[in-house]
Design a protein around this motif. Structure first.
Motif, PDB file in Angstrom:
ATOM      1  N   LYS A 157      -5.067   6.180   0.624  1.00  0.00           N
ATOM      2  CA  LYS A 157      -4.469   4.809   0.305  1.00  0.00           C
ATOM      3  C   LYS A 157      -4.550   4.389  -0.930  1.00  0.00           C
ATOM      4  N   MET A 174       0.883   5.240   0.812  1.00  0.00           N
ATOM      5  CA  MET A 174      -0.171   6.472   1.507  1.00  0.00           C
ATOM      6  C   MET A 174       0.311   7.698   1.253  1.00  0.00           C
ATOM      7  N   THR A 214       1.014  -1.169  -0.103  1.00  0.00           N
ATOM      8  CA  THR A 214      -0.019   0.067  -0.063  1.00  0.00           C
ATOM      9  C   THR A 214       0.963   1.099  -0.050  1.00  0.00           C
TER      10      THR A 214
END
Length: 316
Positions: free
Chosen positions: A311, A111, A109
């Motif tokens: 995200k 961010m 992920t």
């Protein structure tokens, strides 16, 4: 012609700080940014790049493995382009460089964050597949308008419980284990901070170095029940804007909540700040459903554009 190159600490600090302060609410000084870089854990992944057009630094970007998250394979990015050089592909070029720098790493992920009044930045992230994950309203208090007389009943209620509010500067003179005791309560309170990721528990020695040694302990108060610390609240000064202070954390351990202790700690800190003639404003941010946000509004803080966390899921 646009050129993207690694950040050069010998020549880029001043321009990076200048661009940061043109764009973002949280201002920096060169000294602060240098100190942040000096204190960073060298084992954690970190890359910073700058964009050069016609021999002028017009933007910068960074990607890092956030030490404060326990989530594996999460990376945080920040992209900043000088307002006079927007819509020229600079942000996109910096973003591509950040992704390239992550090549070879397992990335789950990515961010990022911006503010709700930064329409171009929001569109930039959404167009690249980022989705909103959290909203943190900012709020500012004009200290001259703060009236502690409004909270006399709350302060009296705390006084009746025998809870004492003292500064950490005072705590250090009466508790030989104050650093460890404060750290334990800080860790406990951080568990209740709303977040879209699991926060990392900072080891004690790192806490001493990166937190205690960096803070003015006169602007850090604790609530004590006898010798037990049951809450804490923190303000810190802004070197880039000497007329402003920021809140860091206010927290109370579970068995002591709803007893006006958080209110009493915040009022004590605001009283201390009000004694400093150069301090005019206090700024904070809270997750929009956090009860602390409502407490700040009650204290007189005025809502500002919220910080928005985004995200983007990379791997399945």
């Amino acid at each position: 012609m646009l050129k993207i190159r690694p950040f050069d600490p010998k020549e880029d600090y001043e321009r990076v700080v200048e661009i940061n302060n043109l764009i973002w609410p949280l201002k920096l000084t060169v000294t602060e940014l240098e100190q942040q870089d000096h204190n960073r854990d060298s084992e954690m992944f970190f890359k910073r790049f700058v964009a050069i057009r016609e021999n002028s630094l017009v933007g910068f970007a960074l990607v890092r493995d956030p030490w404060e998250f326990t989530n594996k394979n999460y990376y945080s990015i920040k992209i900043s382009v000088h307002p006079d050089h927007r819509n020229k592909g600079i942000g996109g070029a910096l973003y591509k460089q950040l992704l390239k720098s992550l090549g070879g790493l397992k990335v789950d992920t990515i961010m990022a964050e911006t503010y709700e009044d930064k329409d171009e930045a929001i569109d930039f992230l959404r167009n690249r597949g980022f989705k909103e994950s959290i909203r943190l309203p900012r709020s500012i208090l004009e200290l001259s308008k703060f009236n502690d007389n409004q909270f006399k009943d709350d302060l009296e209620k705390v006084k009746e419980t025998k809870i004492k509010i003292i500064t950490v500067k005072e705590l250090a003179t009466i508790d030989k284990n104050w650093e460890e005791n404060l750290w334990r309560v800080h860790v406990e309170c951080m568990k209740d901070v709303p977040s879209t990721v699991e926060l990392f528990e900072m080891p004690l020695e790192q806490y001493k170095r990166n937190v205690l040694e960096q803070m003015d302990l006169n602007y850090w108060v604790v609530a004590r029940d006898g010798k037990k610390i049951v809450g804490l609240s923190i303000l810190w000064k802004d070197e880039a804007e000497p007329n402003k202070m920021y809140t860091s954390l206010t927290g109370v351990i579970k068995n002591y909540r709803r007893k006006k202790i958080a209110t009493a700690m915040k009022v004590r800190l605001l009283q201390e700040a009000k004694r400093e003639p150069e301090i005019e404003y206090i700024e904070t941010e809270n997750e929009e459903n956090n009860p602390m946000f409502q407490l700040n509004l009650r204290l007189g803080f005025q809502r500002q554009p919220a910080k928005i966390g985004f995200k983007k899921k990379i791997s399945k």
